[in-house]
Design a protein around this motif. Sequence first.
Motif, short mmCIF file in Angstrom:
data_model
loop_
_atom_site.label_atom_id
_atom_site.label_comp_id
_atom_site.label_asym_id
_atom_site.label_seq_id
_atom_site.Cartn_x
_atom_site.Cartn_y
_atom_site.Cartn_z
N PHE A 1 45.50 44.05 37.96
CA PHE A 1 46.20 45.01 37.10
C PHE A 1 45.21 45.80 36.24
O PHE A 1 45.29 47.03 36.15
N LYS A 2 44.25 45.09 35.63
CA LYS A 2 43.27 45.77 34.78
C LYS A 2 42.43 46.75 35.58
O LYS A 2 42.14 47.87 35.12
N ALA A 3 42.04 46.35 36.79
CA ALA A 3 41.21 47.22 37.63
C ALA A 3 41.98 48.47 38.07
O ALA A 3 41.43 49.58 38.07
N LEU A 4 43.26 48.30 38.44
CA LEU A 4 44.04 49.43 38.93
C LEU A 4 44.56 50.33 37.82
O LEU A 4 44.59 51.56 37.96
N SER A 5 44.99 49.74 36.71
CA SER A 5 45.66 50.54 35.68
C SER A 5 44.71 51.51 34.99
O SER A 5 45.16 52.45 34.32
N ASN A 6 43.40 51.32 35.16
CA ASN A 6 42.43 52.27 34.62
C ASN A 6 42.25 53.48 35.52
O ASN A 6 41.55 54.43 35.17
N SER B 1 35.11 39.96 40.42
CA SER B 1 35.70 41.29 40.17
C SER B 1 36.60 41.68 41.34
O SER B 1 36.54 41.08 42.42
N ILE B 2 37.42 42.68 41.13
CA ILE B 2 38.40 43.11 42.14
C ILE B 2 37.93 44.41 42.80
O ILE B 2 37.63 45.39 42.12
N ASP B 3 37.88 44.39 44.13
CA ASP B 3 37.51 45.58 44.89
C ASP B 3 38.78 46.40 45.15
O ASP B 3 39.68 45.96 45.87
N ILE B 4 38.87 47.59 44.53
CA ILE B 4 40.07 48.41 44.68
C ILE B 4 39.84 49.61 45.59
O ILE B 4 40.68 50.51 45.68
N SER B 5 38.71 49.64 46.29
CA SER B 5 38.37 50.83 47.10
C SER B 5 39.40 51.08 48.21
O SER B 5 39.79 52.23 48.46
N GLU C 1 48.54 29.27 38.58
CA GLU C 1 47.58 29.74 37.57
C GLU C 1 46.51 30.65 38.14
O GLU C 1 46.21 31.71 37.59
N ASN C 2 45.92 30.26 39.28
CA ASN C 2 44.85 31.06 39.87
C ASN C 2 45.35 32.43 40.31
O ASN C 2 44.68 33.44 40.13
N ASN C 3 46.55 32.45 40.89
CA ASN C 3 47.12 33.72 41.35
C ASN C 3 47.48 34.63 40.17
O ASN C 3 47.32 35.85 40.25
N VAL C 4 47.97 34.05 39.09
CA VAL C 4 48.27 34.85 37.89
C VAL C 4 46.99 35.46 37.32
O VAL C 4 46.96 36.64 36.94
N THR C 5 45.92 34.69 37.31
CA THR C 5 44.62 35.21 36.85
C THR C 5 44.16 36.36 37.73
O THR C 5 43.70 37.40 37.25
N PHE C 6 44.32 36.18 39.07
CA PHE C 6 43.96 37.25 40.01
C PHE C 6 44.78 38.52 39.75
O PHE C 6 44.24 39.63 39.70
N LEU C 7 46.10 38.35 39.57
CA LEU C 7 46.97 39.51 39.38
C LEU C 7 46.61 40.25 38.09
O LEU C 7 46.64 41.48 38.04
N LYS C 8 46.28 39.49 37.05
CA LYS C 8 45.91 40.10 35.78
C LYS C 8 44.64 40.95 35.94
O LYS C 8 44.56 42.08 35.45
N LYS C 9 43.66 40.42 36.68
CA LYS C 9 42.42 41.15 36.93
C LYS C 9 42.69 42.39 37.80
O LYS C 9 42.11 43.46 37.56
#
Length: 500
Positions: free
Chosen positions: A133-138, A75-79, A123-131
């Motif tokens: 994006f989902k974490a931040l855009s909410n 998961s992505i830590d956006i704190s 590929e790995n970086n694109v997967t990271f960016l997608k995750k």
Amino acid sequence: MSSLQKKTDVILIGAGIMSATLGALLKELAPQWEIKVFEKLAKAGEESSNEWNNAGTGHAALCELNYTSEKSDGSIDISKAISINEQFQLSKQFWSYLVKSNLISNPQDFIMPLPHMSLVMGENNVTFLKKRFKALSNNPLFQGMEFSDDTEKLKEWIPLIMEGRTSNEPIAATKIDSGTDVNFGALTRMLFDHLKTKNVEINYKHSVADIKRTSDGSWKVKVNDLDSGKVEYHTAKFVFIGGGGGSLPLLQKTGIPESKHIGGFPVSGLFLVCNNPEVAALHHGKVYGKAKVGAPPMSVPHLDTRYIDNKKTLLFGPFAGFSPKFLKTGSNLDLIGSVKPNNLFTMLAAGVKEMALTKYLIQQVMLSNEKRMEELREFIPNAKSEDWDVVVAGQRVQVIKDTETGGKGTLQFGTEVITADDGSIAALLGASPGASTAVHVMLEVLEKCFPQHIKEWEMKIKDMIPSYGISLQDNPDLFEEISNTAAQALGLSEKEVAYS
């Protein structure tokens, strides 16, 4: 050589964005207080705050990938991103207040709307960016962020970067239009012009040589007038050391316990700047990539549209380097002079721990211009050497201290305020996100150093900065209101800048 002795309420050392912000806040909160500023250079905003010495990013974690980390569970830590975004909102609110109150004018001279984008490959970086994006855009603070891994869409967003790209490697970007380009040099000069009208005494070409505590708890500041050769002594109840890289040596002179076991590691920087207006016109935004594996956070590559002297240009970098100077205009003895008996082991521990950083800096110093162009071509495949010149950026002094989590000699990447126990003196150390969070940092100084006044000041602070003490992500309606107000006051909603 003669000496003069004078008393005042507040002394600000250094005429950069931090002192300018603290002075502007204090003049609204305590207009009767007498403030003096001492700056060794001939003008305000000539070191780290200068527009050519930083990337001019309004740091709000919209595009900076190092503010969002991937946890062990994926998961992505956006704190940290949330915290930095909220801090930048404080700055925008204060700037809006100054404009609406006619204390400064022409905000377009220091801030411009500019899309902020993150760009990754692999590929790995694109997967990271997608995750990410989902974490931040909410989150309401990052509303309006878009993600795309479609090459046709990316050609619309970043035509200069996509032109001539032949690799089949996966590529993706996020884009958010609420980003900004900030000319902190222009803003600093505006704020000091404003402070002059408030009877703040600003002394240029005055170098602070020493700071000592007096018997009554005040501070005596020894100042050299560089033009006349006179030595002056000024005493004040409160001193703020906002001298950029020069803050650490001055903090050490105070002798306060909080100044012990702290060191500084200077890092210099270079940017490539585009000298071809036709090329600059093809790019519109701040595009941040991802630091290479093993590289420090300061090395994140980015391609930035900049507005300097009403002219649009492009900067790419930063390329790190090493110089023992703590300031661009400093001395080659700065680093060795900062090593004291109380921080020697802290510095030695950092040297052992940071071998990878040392190796990275040596590699960066050894880069030829053509090697720098090769790194630029990872962003702009068709970049031509003749279209780009090298600009030396400012010096940054990263804080080294002993911490519970990192142990002895831990290198800190960030901005830190050091204050005396009684709040009579404060110093700002560190680097990015720095200037973008100046208002947040100076509010922290006020809270730490003037706790006896905060209650009486609170109403005025909230008048200037409506979200003071409030979480914006938990109050989306307030966030929308202050965003709209700031956009209107600062002219961020009315402009549409074309690729021209």
